[in-house]
Structures are given as C-alpha cells and as structure tokens.
Motif scaffolding. Structure first.
Motif, PDB file in Angstrom:
ATOM      1  N   UNK A 135       0.816  -1.215   0.000  1.00 34.82           N
ATOM      2  CA  UNK A 135       0.000   0.000   0.000  1.00 34.82           C
ATOM      3  C   UNK A 135       0.849   1.265   0.000  1.00 34.82           C
ATOM      4  N   UNK A 136       0.291   2.293  -0.617  1.00 34.46           N
ATOM      5  CA  UNK A 136       0.939   3.599  -0.668  1.00 34.46           C
ATOM      6  C   UNK A 136       0.726   4.306   0.672  1.00 34.46           C
ATOM      7  N   UNK A 137       1.771   4.953   1.147  1.00 37.79           N
ATOM      8  CA  UNK A 137       1.615   5.734   2.378  1.00 37.79           C
ATOM      9  C   UNK A 137       1.151   7.131   1.985  1.00 37.79           C
ATOM     10  N   UNK A 138      -0.022   7.501   2.408  1.00 37.14           N
ATOM     11  CA  UNK A 138      -0.542   8.808   1.983  1.00 37.14           C
ATOM     12  C   UNK A 138      -0.224   9.904   2.985  1.00 37.14           C
ATOM     13  N   UNK A 139      -0.248   9.552   4.243  1.00 36.39           N
ATOM     14  CA  UNK A 139      -0.050  10.588   5.250  1.00 36.39           C
ATOM     15  C   UNK A 139       0.889  10.074   6.328  1.00 36.39           C
ATOM     16  N   UNK A 140       2.004  10.741   6.460  1.00 42.29           N
ATOM     17  CA  UNK A 140       3.062  10.247   7.358  1.00 42.29           C
ATOM     18  C   UNK A 140       3.717  11.443   8.035  1.00 42.29           C
ATOM     19  N   UNK A 141       4.118  11.275   9.289  1.00 44.11           N
ATOM     20  CA  UNK A 141       4.753  12.441   9.911  1.00 44.11           C
ATOM     21  C   UNK A 141       6.280  12.384   9.766  1.00 44.11           C
ATOM     22  N   UNK A 142       6.910  13.502  10.135  1.00 43.11           N
ATOM     23  CA  UNK A 142       8.357  13.620   9.875  1.00 43.11           C
ATOM     24  C   UNK A 142       9.153  12.490  10.520  1.00 43.11           C
ATOM     25  N   UNK A 143       8.796  12.183  11.764  1.00 47.35           N
ATOM     26  CA  UNK A 143       9.585  11.170  12.499  1.00 47.35           C
ATOM     27  C   UNK A 143       9.496   9.819  11.817  1.00 47.35           C
ATOM     28  N   UNK A 144       8.262   9.456  11.448  1.00 45.08           N
ATOM     29  CA  UNK A 144       8.094   8.160  10.787  1.00 45.08           C
ATOM     30  C   UNK A 144       8.860   8.150   9.453  1.00 45.08           C
ATOM     31  N   UNK A 145       8.723   9.257   8.733  1.00 44.36           N
ATOM     32  CA  UNK A 145       9.368   9.320   7.414  1.00 44.36           C
ATOM     33  C   UNK A 145      10.886   9.204   7.559  1.00 44.36           C
ATOM     34  N   UNK A 146      11.436   9.849   8.592  1.00 45.78           N
ATOM     35  CA  UNK A 146      12.886   9.759   8.806  1.00 45.78           C
ATOM     36  C   UNK A 146      13.282   8.323   9.109  1.00 45.78           C
ATOM     37  N   UNK A 147      12.456   7.667   9.918  1.00 46.50           N
ATOM     38  CA  UNK A 147      12.781   6.290  10.289  1.00 46.50           C
ATOM     39  C   UNK A 147      12.799   5.404   9.050  1.00 46.50           C
ATOM     40  N   UNK A 151       4.093  14.378   3.663  1.00 45.83           N
ATOM     41  CA  UNK A 151       4.807  14.333   4.945  1.00 45.83           C
ATOM     42  C   UNK A 151       4.559  15.653   5.670  1.00 45.83           C
ATOM     43  N   UNK A 152       3.920  15.561   6.813  1.00 45.07           N
ATOM     44  CA  UNK A 152       3.585  16.760   7.601  1.00 45.07           C
ATOM     45  C   UNK A 152       3.714  16.387   9.080  1.00 45.07           C
ATOM     46  N   UNK A 153       3.101  17.174   9.953  1.00 44.05           N
ATOM     47  CA  UNK A 153       3.084  16.794  11.367  1.00 44.05           C
ATOM     48  C   UNK A 153       1.996  15.756  11.638  1.00 44.05           C
ATOM     49  N   UNK A 154       1.116  15.566  10.650  1.00 41.97           N
ATOM     50  CA  UNK A 154       0.002  14.627  10.818  1.00 41.97           C
ATOM     51  C   UNK A 154       0.399  13.250  10.318  1.00 41.97           C
ATOM     52  N   UNK A 155      -0.277  12.237  10.860  1.00 41.33           N
ATOM     53  CA  UNK A 155      -0.004  10.899  10.370  1.00 41.33           C
ATOM     54  C   UNK A 155      -1.283  10.086  10.395  1.00 41.33           C
ATOM     55  N   UNK A 156      -1.389   9.167   9.457  1.00 42.24           N
ATOM     56  CA  UNK A 156      -2.485   8.214   9.536  1.00 42.24           C
ATOM     57  C   UNK A 156      -2.047   7.143  10.528  1.00 42.24           C
ATOM     58  N   UNK A 157      -2.569   7.220  11.724  1.00 45.85           N
ATOM     59  CA  UNK A 157      -2.063   6.342  12.795  1.00 45.85           C
ATOM     60  C   UNK A 157      -2.515   4.903  12.616  1.00 45.85           C
ATOM     61  N   UNK A 158      -3.430   4.702  11.690  1.00 43.88           N
ATOM     62  CA  UNK A 158      -3.922   3.341  11.472  1.00 43.88           C
ATOM     63  C   UNK A 158      -3.010   2.534  10.561  1.00 43.88           C
ATOM     64  N   UNK A 164       6.392   2.814  12.379  1.00 44.75           N
ATOM     65  CA  UNK A 164       5.208   3.679  12.346  1.00 44.75           C
ATOM     66  C   UNK A 164       4.676   3.889  13.748  1.00 44.75           C
ATOM     67  N   UNK A 165       3.933   4.979  13.912  1.00 46.12           N
ATOM     68  CA  UNK A 165       3.339   5.269  15.218  1.00 46.12           C
ATOM     69  C   UNK A 165       2.531   4.086  15.732  1.00 46.12           C
TER      70      UNK A 165
END
Ligand code: ASP
Ligand code: MG
Length: 465
Positions: free
Chosen positions: A255-267, A308-315, A409-410
């Motif tokens: 699956x494509x990651x549509x919404x991810x936050x900076x920390x997750x993206x860095x990881x 990539x923003x401060x928001x993340x899809x936590x699911x 991921x979160x």
C-alpha cells in the motif's frame, strides 16, 4: 501566496515528452511562486564518478566525456528548435562545461583525486541539466533565472557529504530569491542546481548522493525563514506514486503511504526507502514545512501521493523493511551481572575493528547479549571477540545467519499491534529469535531465521495492513 519548491529527478529530464510534462506542471502551478531544483540526467553522476576514479585511462576519459556530451546534446536537439537562441545557449554551455571538465580530469591526473576534486567533478551533472531546464522554460516564454547552487547554498567543509550552514545560506536566499518572490509583478521561476553547494572559501561541495532532495528542503527552509509568506511547500517529482509501506519485491500489492509524519518518514528513509534522501527532512521538520512525493506521470492526482507533515495516519504501518542477511552474535554468561563494563567492552572491540552494530538485545537478567553485524563483518567480529577474554570459560559465544525485519510507524507503539505481529508469526509457526524496541521507538525489529524472512513479512503485512 504559496511558494512551491519542486525537485525534478533524473527520470523527469529524459526527453522531449518529459520536458513537456514539466511545462504542464508549471501551468498547473501557475498561481504559485516556484523554485525548481533539478538533478543530473539519469546515470550522469555515476559516470562522472567512475571517470574521476580512472583518469589514468586517457581513452576512457575521452569516451566518457563524449558520452556525457552526447546525452545532453540528444536532449537539447529534442527540446529546442535547431539554431534557436535557446538551442545555441544550451549547446554553448555544454561545450564550455565539457572543456572545463576535461581540465578537471587533467588536474586529477596530476594531483590525485582530492575530496574537493571529487565534488567539483560530481557537480557537473546538475550544472548541465539545470541550465538546459532553464533554457527550456525560457523557450516556452516563461521567465526563468538560473542559479548554480554553489552561489547559494553555503556548507561546511565536509566534501562529498556536506551540511548546510543555514545562516549564511539564508542570507543569500534573502538577497537573491526573496525579492522576486515578494514582487507581485514578477513571475520568475528559479532554476537551481540540486546536490551542489560551496564551502566558505568558495570550493564546490556536494550534499551526499541523492542530495537534490536535500537542496529542495534547504531552500524551502530558507524561503520560509526569510520571506514574509509562511505558506511554503516542497514537491519531489518521482517515477513512483510515493512512499510504499513495503518493498514490492516482498509483497506485490504494497500500500501507498498517503499521510506520514516527519519522524516516521525519517525512520523509514534510514531503513533504505531509497525514495527519500535521509537527511532532507532535517531541514524542514522543525518549521513544519510540508513535503509531497508525487508521481511525475500523474501531476493532477488528488489522493494517491505521499504527504509528509506533522500529521499521520495512525492506522497505517509506515514501513516493513528487512536487512535480508547478517549474523546475530550471542554472548552467554552466568556471571555477566558481576562484571561491569561487559557491554562497553563488546562494543569497543567492534568499534576498534570498524564493525558497525545495528541491533542489540539484552534481557534484564543480563545472561545473554545478542547483536547483529553485517555478513561481511561476521568472521572478523567473532574472531575479535574470541581473541579478547570472551573466548574464556566464563563466556559462550554463538552465532547464526538471520534476517531482521523492521516494522515502523506510530502504530507499533500500540500493544495491540505488537500482539497482532506475534500472533501472525505464531500462526505461521515462525519462531522469533530476538526482538528490540527502544523506549518510545517508532520501530520494532524482529530477528528471524533467514529462510523465514519472506513468509514472516507476508504474514505481518496481511495481519496489520
Ligand atoms: N545527481 C546526484 C546523485 O545522483 C544527486 C541527485 O540525483 O539527487 O546522487
Ligand atoms: Mg540521481
């Protein structure tokens, strides 16, 4: 007014069709102020580096220069009308740069490949591609200003992997770019070379391979800090839809990651999601500047891209990646509790031998400690440990060929997710050899036998996606 900093990778600069797409994108973003950052044409940086490493072979040098020239001339011939002023400017530029490049290779032959020379050579790819893009925009009656980033981005002295000095870079952006962005009567597009910078005394530096993403985010940050408008965003145009949760090599319908936050993206960037330069988020994270990764073939896509923003899809789990093969070394002792500094010694020995350790697990009983080294380091690591006192009767040394699966991921912070992961593995009867998750860590690492890796990834994916 929004300022968009867009980066066009090598795959966006291949032929007339591709340049037309850039033109269409420009139209789509007509209302925004624009800074374009270009990478080198595909493969050019590699060939520049290869040539710099074999300057003693005069024929190779000549052939490679001819090849680089031809690659650029082929594109120039496709995108410009022959003998138009744009064609002539672009061709003259390529000619002049080829003469300069020849001189650099001669210097390298004479003086050796100093780190500075390597960066100077590598910078040619972006300096060629971006000037051609600049001429192309002008040929389409757009107003473009070419800036070679070695006039703009000031870095430290770490050649090949330089870091920006933000204060000095910002000062240049303030005088060279911001006045245009803030002038409502100007519609100038800045065409800036990716990847390249300069140190304080003027030598060309580069930002690390794949560093054009970083150029885009460094400029975004500078524009954000120096301009009055805080509506700044970065768009990286790529040949895929965005970041994928799993390498399609393991699971085809990832699956494509549509919404991810900076920390997750860095990881996940650090775990080898090659789509994103690992350092580039550093520049924008604190300012909360959004970054989009978009498919160059689908510029109007509204849903299927990565933001990539401060928001993340936590699911959503943001990444399942693997270190496919390595050695887990385990030191077992009944007496470790009483010997302070054992861990310190283990890692000192690894450090002394230039071996990097990427996974560590120790239970709080301190009876055994396990850590992971790359396959090519394993013999050296085991020998070094045996040679020190770890070969003694007090310690038992074991090792095994394994894979590490990283789940990022979160969502992994939830116990439920962990339960799902282990359930999934249990159902497939895949034994977990070791686990590691540090405090508030977005990443859980699971060691399994190498033969189990693919099945384990599939099982985890099916259970938690
Ligand atoms: N051209 C450079 C490289 O290949 C930088 C980039 O493509 O971003 O590493
Ligand atoms: Mg590249």
């Amino acid at each position: 007014m929004t300022v968009v900093i867009m980066k066009f990778g090598g795959s966006c600069l291949v032929d007339n069709k591709a340049f037309n797409k850039i033109y269409n994108i420009t139209k789509l973003y007509e209302k925004q102020k624009k800074i374009y950052v270009a990478s080198a044409f595909n493969g050019i940086t590699d060939i520049l580096l290869k040539t710099a490493l074999q300057v003693s072979d005069a024929k190779k040098v000549d052939d490679n220069i001819a090849f680089i020239e031809k690659r650029h001339m082929d594109v120039i011939e496709q995108i410009f009308e022959e003998d138009s002023i744009y064609y002539i400017s672009a061709k003259d530029w390529v000619d002049a740069k080829m003469a300069e490049l020849e001189n650099v290779f001669a210097d390298i032959k004479e003086f050796g490949l100093e780190p500075y020379y390597q960066d100077y050579v590598l910078s040619f790819g972006e300096i060629l591609s971006t000037f051609i893009l600049h001429q192309y925009l002008m040929s389409k009656s757009l107003d473009s200003l070419f800036i070679s980033a070695n006039d703009l981005i000031v870095t430290n002295d770490e050649f090949n992997n330089a870091y920006p000095l933000y204060n000095l870079t910002n000062a240049r952006v303030r005088t060279q770019i911001v006045p245009f962005l803030e002038n409502p009567n100007k519609d100038t597009i800045f065409s800036v070379t990716g990847f390249v910078g300069r140190n304080k005394i003027g030598y060309i530096t580069t930002l690390g391979r794949g560093g054009s993403d970083y150029t885009a985010t460094i400029l975004a940050r500078a524009v954000y800090e120096e301009g009055s408008d805080k509506d700044v965003k970065v768009v990286l145009w790529k040949d895929i839809d965005g970041l994928l949760a799993i390498n399609p090599k393991y699971v085809p319908n990832s699956s494509l990651i549509k919404s991810i936050d900076y920390k997750e993206a860095k990881a996940i960037a650090n775990f080898g999601a090659k789509v994103l330069h690992p350092k580039c988020l550093e520049a924008i994270e604190k300012k909360h500047i959004p970054l989009e990764i978009r498919n160059f073939d689908k510029p109007e896509e509204e849903i299927n891209f990565t933001k990539i923003t401060t928001e993340s899809d936590k699911q959503q789990i943001k990444g399942i990646s693997a270190e496919e093969e390595g050695t887990i070394i385990t030191l077992i002792s009944g007496t470790m509790v009483d010997i302070p500094g054992v861990l310190g010694n283990i890692f000192k020995i690894m450090g002394k031998n230039g071996i990097s350790v990427s996974f560590v697990a120790q239970s709080s009983t301190e009876i055994s400690t396990s850590f992971f080294v790359k396959s090519e380091d394993s013999e050296k690591a085991i020998k070094a440990l045996k040679d020190e006192y770890f070969g003694s009767d007090f310690f038992e040394l074991k090792w095994d060929v394994v894979s590490i699966i990283n789940i990022t991921g979160l969502k992994v912070l939830e116990n439920k997710t962990k339960a799902q992961i282990f359930n999934a593995l249990d159902k497939k009867e895949i034994p977990v050899k070791a686990i590691s998750q540090s405090y508030e860590e977005l990443n859980i690492s699971i060691v399994v036998k190498k033969d189990h890796m693919i099945d384990a990834i599939k099982a985890i994916h099916d259970e938690i996606q």
